[in-house]
Design an enzyme around this catalytic site. Sequence first.
Site, PDB file in Angstrom:
ATOM      1  N   PHE A 137     100.310 -40.456  54.489  1.00 43.96           N
ATOM      2  CA  PHE A 137      99.170 -39.541  54.387  1.00 43.96           C
ATOM      3  C   PHE A 137      97.979 -40.132  55.137  1.00 43.96           C
ATOM      4  O   PHE A 137      97.647 -41.309  54.953  1.00 43.96           O
ATOM      5  CB  PHE A 137      98.750 -39.322  52.932  1.00 43.96           C
ATOM      6  CG  PHE A 137      99.703 -38.515  52.097  1.00 43.96           C
ATOM      7  CD1 PHE A 137     100.882 -37.996  52.625  1.00 43.96           C
ATOM      8  CD2 PHE A 137      99.431 -38.282  50.762  1.00 43.96           C
ATOM      9  CE1 PHE A 137     101.758 -37.254  51.841  1.00 43.96           C
ATOM     10  CE2 PHE A 137     100.288 -37.541  49.960  1.00 43.96           C
ATOM     11  CZ  PHE A 137     101.461 -37.030  50.495  1.00 43.96           C
ATOM     12  N   GLU A 138      97.361 -39.311  55.962  1.00 43.15           N
ATOM     13  CA  GLU A 138      96.078 -39.642  56.603  1.00 43.15           C
ATOM     14  C   GLU A 138      95.014 -38.827  55.876  1.00 43.15           C
ATOM     15  O   GLU A 138      94.991 -37.595  55.969  1.00 43.15           O
ATOM     16  CB  GLU A 138      96.104 -39.286  58.089  1.00 43.15           C
ATOM     17  CG  GLU A 138      97.077 -40.114  58.919  1.00 43.15           C
ATOM     18  CD  GLU A 138      96.424 -41.361  59.494  1.00 43.15           C
ATOM     19  OE1 GLU A 138      95.266 -41.641  59.142  1.00 43.15           O
ATOM     20  OE2 GLU A 138      97.080 -42.041  60.307  1.00 43.15           O
ATOM     21  N   ILE A 139      94.120 -39.500  55.154  1.00 41.20           N
ATOM     22  CA  ILE A 139      93.324 -38.796  54.150  1.00 41.20           C
ATOM     23  C   ILE A 139      91.869 -38.560  54.527  1.00 41.20           C
ATOM     24  O   ILE A 139      91.134 -37.911  53.770  1.00 41.20           O
ATOM     25  CB  ILE A 139      93.386 -39.532  52.793  1.00 41.20           C
ATOM     26  CG1 ILE A 139      92.708 -40.903  52.877  1.00 41.20           C
ATOM     27  CG2 ILE A 139      94.827 -39.665  52.330  1.00 41.20           C
ATOM     28  CD1 ILE A 139      92.559 -41.596  51.520  1.00 41.20           C
TER      29      ILE A 139
END
Length: 323
Positions: free
Chosen positions: A242-244
């Site tokens: 995940f790139e948040i």
Amino acid sequence: MFILLLLNISFALPDFYHQFDSINLNQYSNCAKIETLIEDPKVDIITINENAKFKAFLMFGEHARELISPETGLHLLDSICNNKYDVSKYQIKMVLNLNPLSRMRVENGEYCLRLNENNVDLNRNYDAHFKQYTDMEMQTNSGPEPFSEPETKAVRDLLKSYKPNMFLSIHSGSAGLFTPHAYSMEEPQNYEELMKVLNVIREDHCPMCETGLSSKNVGYLAFGSAMDYAYDEIGIKNSYLFEIYHKDVNMINDLRVESIKKQKRSFLELKDDDLSNQECFDYFNPKEKEQYDWYTQNWSDAIIKTLSLVESQQNDEIILAHN
């Protein structure tokens, strides 16, 4: 002297971010087992519900400048220990801060620093289609060989012994929910099942997120990544990254800025001279307390939902296999 003082003030870490080396994780010993994963550099492993059947591994802080990643992990741990989530069905092992020495340097103002203490990119140092490659301008250095770094060796050994049902690595610098592979444009065999989980997370937590195959979404191939190692070599078929956070994507207001499509470079690679020190902080991390609180809460919720979705999906597969 006065000018230097002003510069130091303007580059100070916001006070709601943590100095990780000063956190006493033993405050969570009532709900979690705290152990040392590596002595040098000092990295802790946190275990929750040691006897639960479904096993997840959560990894935060591979890249030092992505401060919001370990901050989200700490918020998640605090929320679990304060009974804000029911995690009784899940055994969770968490590494909150995989790159502690470089994290300290970032906390002290080197906001563009991505690599570890040996100038190696931990997310290129796994034996998953590893390719030796160095470009220090881009802060991308695979290291001389797979698992040359104590951090990646420790993760390798832990994954081999733990054999989790789910692997998740948390990054910032983009807005994305990614599956393997990073080294190839080919979809993994269970891509549709992986996407069933990510489509729910996208709808509920990040409608503006790019979702799907990592390599296609970031726009280049990344060799030697932790996610691909977990998927291909350990056999964790629910492996995700995940790139948040990205400064040009306002998740809070569900507003997407088109410029992100031109800035996909984590997996994310930026030249040292692309951004100033302050711009680096802003690129990878929320700088306002309201934003910080929203992101750490939103992504803690998303991680718990991912656990629930994967556990249910794998249970359904077991039931089908026995029918």
